[in-house]
Write a protein that holds these residues in place. Structure first.
Motif, PDB file in Angstrom:
ATOM      1  N   THR A 167      48.089  47.491  37.451  1.00 29.26           N
ATOM      2  CA  THR A 167      47.596  48.313  38.548  1.00 29.26           C
ATOM      3  C   THR A 167      46.171  48.726  38.235  1.00 29.26           C
ATOM      4  O   THR A 167      45.727  48.686  37.077  1.00 29.26           O
ATOM      5  N   TYR A 168      45.444  49.104  39.284  1.00 27.26           N
ATOM      6  CA  TYR A 168      44.034  49.459  39.118  1.00 27.26           C
ATOM      7  C   TYR A 168      43.716  50.622  40.034  1.00 27.26           C
ATOM      8  O   TYR A 168      44.178  50.658  41.176  1.00 27.26           O
ATOM      9  N   TYR A 169      42.935  51.586  39.515  1.00 33.29           N
ATOM     10  CA  TYR A 169      42.666  52.813  40.259  1.00 33.29           C
ATOM     11  C   TYR A 169      41.182  53.152  40.257  1.00 33.29           C
ATOM     12  O   TYR A 169      40.461  52.867  39.296  1.00 33.29           O
ATOM     13  N   ALA A 170      40.763  53.806  41.319  1.00 29.71           N
ATOM     14  CA  ALA A 170      39.446  54.416  41.317  1.00 29.71           C
ATOM     15  C   ALA A 170      39.432  55.547  40.309  1.00 29.71           C
ATOM     16  O   ALA A 170      40.458  56.211  40.084  1.00 29.71           O
ATOM     17  N   ASP A 171      38.291  55.783  39.700  1.00 31.42           N
ATOM     18  CA  ASP A 171      38.189  56.841  38.695  1.00 31.42           C
ATOM     19  C   ASP A 171      38.597  58.196  39.259  1.00 31.42           C
ATOM     20  O   ASP A 171      39.165  59.034  38.547  1.00 31.42           O
ATOM     21  N   SER A 172      38.323  58.412  40.531  1.00 30.15           N
ATOM     22  CA  SER A 172      38.584  59.726  41.135  1.00 30.15           C
ATOM     23  C   SER A 172      40.066  60.054  41.248  1.00 30.15           C
ATOM     24  O   SER A 172      40.430  61.216  41.422  1.00 30.15           O
ATOM     25  N   ALA A 182      37.330  59.612  54.255  1.00 37.38           N
ATOM     26  CA  ALA A 182      37.178  61.032  54.519  1.00 37.38           C
ATOM     27  C   ALA A 182      36.225  61.228  55.693  1.00 37.38           C
ATOM     28  O   ALA A 182      35.409  60.353  55.989  1.00 37.38           O
ATOM     29  N   PRO A 183      36.296  62.381  56.361  1.00 34.49           N
ATOM     30  CA  PRO A 183      35.408  62.643  57.494  1.00 34.49           C
ATOM     31  C   PRO A 183      33.938  62.501  57.108  1.00 34.49           C
ATOM     32  O   PRO A 183      33.496  63.057  56.102  1.00 34.49           O
ATOM     33  N   GLY A 184      33.202  61.719  57.879  1.00 36.38           N
ATOM     34  CA  GLY A 184      31.786  61.551  57.635  1.00 36.38           C
ATOM     35  C   GLY A 184      31.427  60.658  56.471  1.00 36.38           C
ATOM     36  O   GLY A 184      30.249  60.544  56.114  1.00 36.38           O
ATOM     37  N   LYS A 185      32.428  60.020  55.866  1.00 33.84           N
ATOM     38  CA  LYS A 185      32.169  59.155  54.720  1.00 33.84           C
ATOM     39  C   LYS A 185      32.669  57.740  54.991  1.00 33.84           C
ATOM     40  O   LYS A 185      33.472  57.508  55.889  1.00 33.84           O
ATOM     41  N   GLU A 186      32.202  56.803  54.174  1.00 33.07           N
ATOM     42  CA  GLU A 186      32.661  55.434  54.295  1.00 33.07           C
ATOM     43  C   GLU A 186      34.043  55.289  53.638  1.00 33.07           C
ATOM     44  O   GLU A 186      34.407  56.064  52.744  1.00 33.07           O
ATOM     45  N   ARG A 187      34.759  54.292  54.108  1.00 30.07           N
ATOM     46  CA  ARG A 187      36.057  54.021  53.504  1.00 30.07           C
ATOM     47  C   ARG A 187      35.875  53.540  52.067  1.00 30.07           C
ATOM     48  O   ARG A 187      34.965  52.748  51.779  1.00 30.07           O
ATOM     49  N   GLN A 190      52.086  57.255  45.205  1.00 28.26           N
ATOM     50  CA  GLN A 190      52.483  58.603  44.801  1.00 28.26           C
ATOM     51  C   GLN A 190      51.230  59.372  44.437  1.00 28.26           C
ATOM     52  O   GLN A 190      50.482  58.945  43.543  1.00 28.26           O
ATOM     53  N   MET A 191      51.010  60.483  45.100  1.00 26.80           N
ATOM     54  CA  MET A 191      49.803  61.274  44.891  1.00 26.80           C
ATOM     55  C   MET A 191      50.198  62.648  44.369  1.00 26.80           C
ATOM     56  O   MET A 191      50.870  63.412  45.071  1.00 26.80           O
ATOM     57  N   ASN A 192      49.812  62.947  43.144  1.00 24.65           N
ATOM     58  CA  ASN A 192      50.108  64.229  42.506  1.00 24.65           C
ATOM     59  C   ASN A 192      48.822  64.998  42.263  1.00 24.65           C
ATOM     60  O   ASN A 192      47.726  64.431  42.288  1.00 24.65           O
ATOM     61  N   SER A 193      48.973  66.280  42.001  1.00 28.00           N
ATOM     62  CA  SER A 193      47.818  67.144  41.711  1.00 28.00           C
ATOM     63  C   SER A 193      46.717  66.952  42.748  1.00 28.00           C
ATOM     64  O   SER A 193      45.538  66.777  42.417  1.00 28.00           O
ATOM     65  N   LEU A 194      47.111  67.011  43.993  1.00 26.49           N
ATOM     66  CA  LEU A 194      46.158  66.748  45.078  1.00 26.49           C
ATOM     67  C   LEU A 194      45.076  67.813  45.137  1.00 26.49           C
ATOM     68  O   LEU A 194      45.324  68.998  44.856  1.00 26.49           O
ATOM     69  N   LYS A 195      43.891  67.364  45.517  1.00 25.01           N
ATOM     70  CA  LYS A 195      42.720  68.232  45.630  1.00 25.01           C
ATOM     71  C   LYS A 195      42.205  68.187  47.071  1.00 25.01           C
ATOM     72  O   LYS A 195      42.431  67.192  47.780  1.00 25.01           O
ATOM     73  N   PRO A 196      41.495  69.214  47.485  1.00 28.35           N
ATOM     74  CA  PRO A 196      40.923  69.175  48.849  1.00 28.35           C
ATOM     75  C   PRO A 196      40.072  67.928  49.097  1.00 28.35           C
ATOM     76  O   PRO A 196      40.055  67.406  50.218  1.00 28.35           O
ATOM     77  N   GLU A 197      39.413  67.439  48.072  1.00 32.18           N
ATOM     78  CA  GLU A 197      38.567  66.246  48.243  1.00 32.18           C
ATOM     79  C   GLU A 197      39.374  64.964  48.425  1.00 32.18           C
ATOM     80  O   GLU A 197      38.802  63.908  48.699  1.00 32.18           O
TER      81      GLU A 197
END
Length: 126
Positions: free
Chosen positions: A58-63, A40-45, A82-89
């Protein structure tokens, strides 16, 4: 050498969905696992998701758990996010990466991923 090409990013409203693709070529048969990361802008990968190239766990970040799904259907040389229920963050540049090391799974350390795609922008508007 492994070449990775991402596609599928874009602009979507909050609550919407996108599917990212990562096409692998070259020594794809030697890949141990695939990961998705984002910056994200201004953040680390940061790590998003991973799966063994051969399939299975499979393994996912909590977020993103429960909203994103990583897959490689039908033994294609393409991995999807596949990305569902996307949030601005979730707004970020998304990268796929290939882990050739066979050291461990899941691999969360970016340095262990040898090959990276060019990234694709995902923007979620509120």
């Amino acid at each position: 050498q492994v070449q990775l090409v991402e596609s599928g990013g874009g602009l979507v409203q909050a609550g919407g969905s996108l599917r990212l693709s990562c096409a692998a070529s070259g020594r794809a048969f030697d890949i141990y696992a695939m990961g998705w990361f984002r910056q994200a802008p201004g953040k680390e990968r940061e790590f998003v998701a991973a799966m063994p190239w051969s399939g299975g766990n499979t393994y996912y970040a909590d977020s993103v758990k429960g909203r994103f799904t990583i897959s490689r259907p039908n033994a294609e040389a393409t991995v999807y996010l596949q990305m569902n229920s996307l949030k601005p963050e979730d707004t970020a540049v998304y990268y796929c990466a290939a882990d050739m090391s066979r050291f461990r799974f899941p691999e969360l350390l970016q340095a262990m991923y040898e090959y990276w795609g060019q990234g694709t922008q995902v923007t979620v508007s509120s």
